[in-house]
Design a protein around this motif. Structure first.
Motif, PDB file in Angstrom:
ATOM      1  N   VAL A 150      -2.802   2.102  18.131  1.00 37.22           N
ATOM      2  CA  VAL A 150      -3.058   2.434  16.732  1.00 37.22           C
ATOM      3  C   VAL A 150      -1.718   2.446  15.998  1.00 37.22           C
ATOM      4  N   GLU A 151      -1.576   1.587  15.004  1.00 41.28           N
ATOM      5  CA  GLU A 151      -0.330   1.589  14.235  1.00 41.28           C
ATOM      6  C   GLU A 151      -0.232   2.907  13.465  1.00 41.28           C
ATOM      7  N   ARG A 152       0.906   3.561  13.608  1.00 43.90           N
ATOM      8  CA  ARG A 152       1.137   4.868  12.969  1.00 43.90           C
ATOM      9  C   ARG A 152       0.076   5.898  13.370  1.00 43.90           C
ATOM     10  N   GLY A 153      -0.427   5.748  14.577  1.00 45.40           N
ATOM     11  CA  GLY A 153      -1.404   6.713  15.091  1.00 45.40           C
ATOM     12  C   GLY A 153      -0.700   7.680  16.027  1.00 45.40           C
ATOM     13  N   VAL A 270      -7.744  -6.767   2.752  1.00 45.82           N
ATOM     14  CA  VAL A 270      -6.736  -7.798   2.994  1.00 45.82           C
ATOM     15  C   VAL A 270      -5.333  -7.330   2.618  1.00 45.82           C
ATOM     16  N   LYS A 271      -4.436  -7.451   3.588  1.00 45.19           N
ATOM     17  CA  LYS A 271      -3.000  -7.266   3.341  1.00 45.19           C
ATOM     18  C   LYS A 271      -2.408  -8.663   3.364  1.00 45.19           C
ATOM     19  N   ALA A 272      -2.089  -9.186   2.198  1.00 48.45           N
ATOM     20  CA  ALA A 272      -1.648 -10.575   2.119  1.00 48.45           C
ATOM     21  C   ALA A 272      -0.240 -10.652   1.556  1.00 48.45           C
ATOM     22  N   TRP A 307      -8.245  -5.706  -1.912  1.00 46.58           N
ATOM     23  CA  TRP A 307      -7.022  -6.519  -1.813  1.00 46.58           C
ATOM     24  C   TRP A 307      -5.842  -5.604  -2.065  1.00 46.58           C
ATOM     25  N   ARG A 308      -4.958  -5.481  -1.080  1.00 38.69           N
ATOM     26  CA  ARG A 308      -3.897  -4.478  -1.214  1.00 38.69           C
ATOM     27  C   ARG A 308      -2.759  -4.947  -2.112  1.00 38.69           C
ATOM     28  N   ALA A 309      -2.229  -3.996  -2.873  1.00 37.11           N
ATOM     29  CA  ALA A 309      -1.098  -4.295  -3.763  1.00 37.11           C
ATOM     30  C   ALA A 309       0.215  -3.849  -3.123  1.00 37.11           C
ATOM     31  N   VAL A 342      -4.308   0.297  -4.177  1.00 35.45           N
ATOM     32  CA  VAL A 342      -2.934   0.651  -4.524  1.00 35.45           C
ATOM     33  C   VAL A 342      -2.538   1.953  -3.836  1.00 35.45           C
ATOM     34  N   LYS A 343      -1.419   1.943  -3.102  1.00 41.73           N
ATOM     35  CA  LYS A 343      -0.938   3.190  -2.497  1.00 41.73           C
ATOM     36  C   LYS A 343      -0.608   4.193  -3.597  1.00 41.73           C
ATOM     37  N   ASN A 344      -0.708   5.470  -3.287  1.00 38.53           N
ATOM     38  CA  ASN A 344      -0.524   6.483  -4.333  1.00 38.53           C
ATOM     39  C   ASN A 344       0.810   6.356  -5.061  1.00 38.53           C
ATOM     40  N   ILE A 347       6.313   3.121  -3.706  1.00 43.38           N
ATOM     41  CA  ILE A 347       7.039   2.619  -2.535  1.00 43.38           C
ATOM     42  C   ILE A 347       6.174   2.648  -1.286  1.00 43.38           C
ATOM     43  N   ASP A 348       6.059   3.781  -0.634  1.00 46.53           N
ATOM     44  CA  ASP A 348       5.314   3.734   0.627  1.00 46.53           C
ATOM     45  C   ASP A 348       5.028   5.107   1.212  1.00 46.53           C
ATOM     46  N   PHE A 349       4.024   5.800   0.734  1.00 50.13           N
ATOM     47  CA  PHE A 349       3.578   7.027   1.389  1.00 50.13           C
ATOM     48  C   PHE A 349       4.721   8.000   1.686  1.00 50.13           C
ATOM     49  N   GLN A 375       0.098  11.139   9.391  1.00 47.35           N
ATOM     50  CA  GLN A 375       1.340  11.665   8.807  1.00 47.35           C
ATOM     51  C   GLN A 375       2.572  10.870   9.254  1.00 47.35           C
ATOM     52  N   GLU A 376       2.540   9.573   8.954  1.00 45.28           N
ATOM     53  CA  GLU A 376       3.665   8.715   9.328  1.00 45.28           C
ATOM     54  C   GLU A 376       4.997   9.300   8.872  1.00 45.28           C
ATOM     55  N   TYR A 377       5.040   9.735   7.645  1.00 45.13           N
ATOM     56  CA  TYR A 377       6.294  10.210   7.056  1.00 45.13           C
ATOM     57  C   TYR A 377       6.313  11.730   6.899  1.00 45.13           C
TER      58      TYR A 377
HETATM   59  O1  GCW Z   1       4.010   2.493   5.701  1.00 42.82           O
HETATM   60  C1  GCW Z   1       4.101   1.192   6.201  1.00 42.82           C
HETATM   61  C2  GCW Z   1       3.996   1.341   7.671  1.00 42.82           C
HETATM   62  C3  GCW Z   1       3.441   0.114   8.344  1.00 42.82           C
HETATM   63  C4  GCW Z   1       2.157  -0.294   7.634  1.00 42.82           C
HETATM   64  C5  GCW Z   1       2.485  -0.593   6.185  1.00 42.82           C
HETATM   65  C6  GCW Z   1       1.247  -0.956   5.371  1.00 42.82           C
HETATM   66  C7  GCW Z   1       0.162  -1.248   8.540  1.00 42.82           C
HETATM   67  O2  GCW Z   1       5.246   1.667   8.190  1.00 42.82           O
HETATM   68  O3  GCW Z   1       3.224   0.432   9.693  1.00 42.82           O
HETATM   69  O4  GCW Z   1       1.526  -1.382   8.261  1.00 42.82           O
HETATM   70  O5  GCW Z   1       3.045   0.526   5.585  1.00 42.82           O
HETATM   71  O6  GCW Z   1       0.730  -0.060   4.710  1.00 42.82           O
HETATM   72  O7  GCW Z   1       0.807  -2.078   5.389  1.00 42.82           O
END
Ligand code: GCW
Length: 691
Positions: A150-153, A270-272, A307-309, A342-344, A347-349, A375-377
């Motif tokens: 599991v990625e980030r599991g 989709v993550k494109a 569709w992911r942004a 769209v992620k909240n 940048i990235d969580f 809780q990746e971060y």
């Molecule tokens: O937060 C990042 C993670 C990646 C993840 C990516 C995403 C699935 O570090 O592991 O990949 O975001 O959301 O696509």
């Protein structure tokens, strides 16, 4: 000599002890569904005219087994009932009537009733409760791979046992479906957004269909993440160009195959063209070309494309600006069954980000928020961080777009006649006994479901419901632990990345601090220095009009508010500004001193959580108590690790001393810089070996 009587007495003791222990053994597997089963089933009936369905059978079974009310429970599906999964509960004398326009609504009503029973929130005579979900699609995103990882599991391996399927159906699937239904989750994406093409092979789809069959009676639709290059990667075509007729035919055929196996299939995520994943841009096409091609094929089946942004290139453009730049030109060009996910934050969580400007900007496109439950971060499966506080900060943020609207309001608004509103959460679930690694992390799964159902619920209410159902209804337990949960996000931000700092994690695994981290030949936008920009003058990322101009992606008055050092909310100060160490903040102290005091308070709070938790000891089972105590202690030590790493490192730039009334560091910077964490398949293998 032991005589027969003594021997019997000893045995009775042992049996008695075993009985007591097994009564109190709580491995966490039952989650928040710890109701006592009835000895005599409750009287549950379908009203005349309501026909049995698999979903209603489950609603009846749950109530028969667990509802303790005196009268009858009447289940009613009728055209006049609440629509869109909503329901009404009426208390008529001793009887309860649960009604909805759909069987799904009745199932949610059943779980609502059982929740009230568990938490003591009972209905008085004549009471009428009507509920309508905030979002149509309330979806978990699993980042589970076909090989079981599991990625980030941080909770073991995937619960999907692909190697045993389709023949062997793990009982976990149904337990999982039930837990989701009990909090209103009605959709799941089974596999990682970094999708393996093999997910679409016929063999895999047969396995997916078996899981979908188990989820369906709980009102849950199955979705898949797809690799955009699948037609090519599976070796069936030379290209995956979305405008190529053969490629379109391939997707059409594949989609038909899926719907034959899974008639209520939900659609594709989709993550494109993101982090190395293939996409339409590989063929000179756009996100809209790619998304619309799939959407057109799914539409006749009733499916959607999410569709992911989450896109960014290694370019000179500030990473925080990129999703907006890439997606805004296509606002209004997406089909009605495309939802841009769209992620909240932009940048990235990160532990704390301002909301993504895309929520306010894309006014002609259905947009959905994506939150990270895992809780990746945020300390993975060790730290207790109650995430709905963070999610609500995003959902409640005013976007100031035309006509106004918070993130929750603009994403709940439907853009087209056939469009659907949705909210996604990246699951924190694995195959460990308690599902989520930390017993307290179950709270975030629970809260995600509850918030998708009703974004107006208060964080305090969600915390209370969870604690009462999962641990104990005793006020001596609930009150302090609820306070702890309510403070936990702010505390974590304080000891990790206060004042808008972000992405100063250790490389790769993201557990623990590494603001100095700079392995050779690495993309600059994957390194902490890109984000903190500490130098002899100050610290922070200048995103004002003099810097990357990211502030201009927000509507006024936010652009001005964020862009002005004097008015920028201090929690986002270093997100939007490069600020001198000597800058005097609103409390009259310098930035440097503030930074020291906030890190310090984060550490103090984390140790206070240990005390809070120790006070909870008499009220809960020792198994979960001990497991969490170990984690709270480690969280407090990690807080010290974070504080020391960040302050001692930034001190090299600020050249200022740590105020004398702060606790002294417990680590030496040189030691922390040498430390490398052993991570085993994303999970901290040995808590005792951390600094
Ligand atoms: O937060 C990042 C993670 C990646 C993840 C990516 C995403 C699935 O570090 O592991 O990949 O975001 O959301 O696509």
């Amino acid at each position: 000599m032991i005589n027969g009587y003594d021997r019997m007495k000893n045995w009775l003791w042992i049996i008695g002890l075993f009985f007591v222990l097994s009564l109190h053994a709580e491995d966490g597997h039952r989650l928040w569904l710890r109701m006592e089963r009835n000895a005599v089933p409750a009287d549950v009936r379908l009203v005349e005219g309501t026909r049995r369905t698999d979903i209603l059978d489950i609603a009846s079974r749950e109530l028969k087994d667990f509802w303790k009310g005196e009268g009858r429970v009447l289940l009613c599906v009728s055209k006049g009932g609440a629509t869109r999964d909503g329901f009404t509960i009426r208390k008529k004398g001793q009887d309860m009537e649960l009604s909805s326009a759909s069987d799904r609504g009745v199932l949610y009503a059943a779980y609502d009733l059982l929740r009230r029973q568990q938490t003591g929130d009972l209905l008085s005579d004549g009471a009428v409760v009507t509920e309508m979900p905030s979002y149509d699609i309330r979806i978990l995103n699993h980042w589970d791979n076909p090989d079981g990882t599991v990625e980030r599991g941080y909770a073991g391996r995937s619960i999907w046992r692909w190697d045993e399927l389709p023949e062997t159906v793990s009982p976990l699937y149904e337990e999982y479906a039930r837990a989701n239904a009990s909090v209103g989750i009605n959709a799941v994406v089974l596999n990682n957004v970094n999708a393996k093409p093999q997910m679409l092979s016929t063999g895999m789809l047969r396995k997916v269909a078996v899981i979908a069959d188990v989820l369906r009676p709980y009102g849950i639709r199955t979705y898949l993440s797809v690799n955009f290059a699948s037609p090519k990667a599976l070796g069936e075509l030379p290209t995956a160009d979305p405008l190529d007729a053969d490629v379109q035919r391939w997707w059409k055929k594949k989609t038909k195959e899926i719907y034959c196996l899974i008639p209520d299939f939900g659609g594709f995520l989709v993550k494109a063209n993101s982090e190395g994943e293939p996409g339409p841009q590989d063929y000179g096409r756009t996100h809209a070309d790619g998304a619309n091609m799939l959407a057109g094929i799914l539409a006749p089946h009733g499916g959607v494309v999410m569709w992911r942004a989450f896109v960014y290139q290694a370019s000179s453009l500030d990473r925080a600006c990129q999703a907006y730049e890439e997606f805004m030109p296509f606002d209004g060009q997406f089909h009605e069954n495309v939802i841009v996910q769209v992620k909240n934050g932009p940048i990235d969580f990160q532990p704390r980000e301002p909301f993504s400007p895309l929520f306010g900007a894309m006014q002609h496109t259905q947009v959905m928020p994506e939150f990270q439950i895992t809780q990746e971060y945020l300390g993975q499966s060790i730290h207790t961080v109650f995430l709905p506080t963070m999610w609500k900060a995003c959902l409640d943020a005013e976007t100031y777009r035309d006509g106004g609207g918070t993130v929750a309001e603009v994403t709940q608004h439907r853009v087209g006649i056939h469009s659907r509103s949705a909210m996604a959460g990246v699951a924190n679930i694995g195959d460990v006994v308690n599902w989520t690694g930390s017993d307290m992390a179950q709270a975030n799964w629970y809260a995600f479901g509850r918030l998708c159902w009703n974004t107006d619920l208060s964080v305090a209410q969600i915390a209370e419901e969870f604690l009462k159902q999962t641990f104990s209804t005793d006020e001596h337990f609930v009150e302090p632990v609820r306070q702890l949960l309510l403070r936990s996000w702010d505390t974590a931000v304080s000891y990790m990345m206060p004042l808008g700092l972000h992405h100063i994690f250790a490389f790769g695994h993201h557990y623990g601090p590494e603001p100095w981290c700079a392995p050779p030949n690495t993309r600059p936008d994957w390194l902490p220095k890109y984000y903190h920009r500490a130098d002899s003058i100050g610290i922070g990322f200048d995103r004002t009009v003099r810097g990357s101009k990211a502030v201009l992606q927000y509507h006024e008055p936010l652009a001005t508010l964020y862009g002005n050092l004097e008015t920028c909310p201090e929690e986002y100060l270093l997100w939007f500004h490069h600020v001198p160490w000597e800058y005097v903040m609103r409390n009259g102290l310098t930035l440097w001193d503030n930074l020291c005091y906030i890190y310090n308070s984060g550490v103090e709070d984390a140790w206070e959580f240990v005390d809070f938790w120790q006070k909870a000891r008499p009220y809960i089972d020792s198994e979960r108590y001990e497991r969490l105590l170990k984690r709270f202690e480690r969280q407090a030590k990690d807080a010290e690790w974070w504080r020391d790493a960040c302050l001692l490192y930034f001190q090299r730039y600020s050249r200022r001393s740590i105020p004398a009334d702060c606790l002294p560091p417990v680590h030496k910077l040189e030691d922390l810089m040498k430390f490398k964490l052993h991570i085993d398949n994303y999970t901290v293998a040995d808590m005792d070996n951390l600094p």
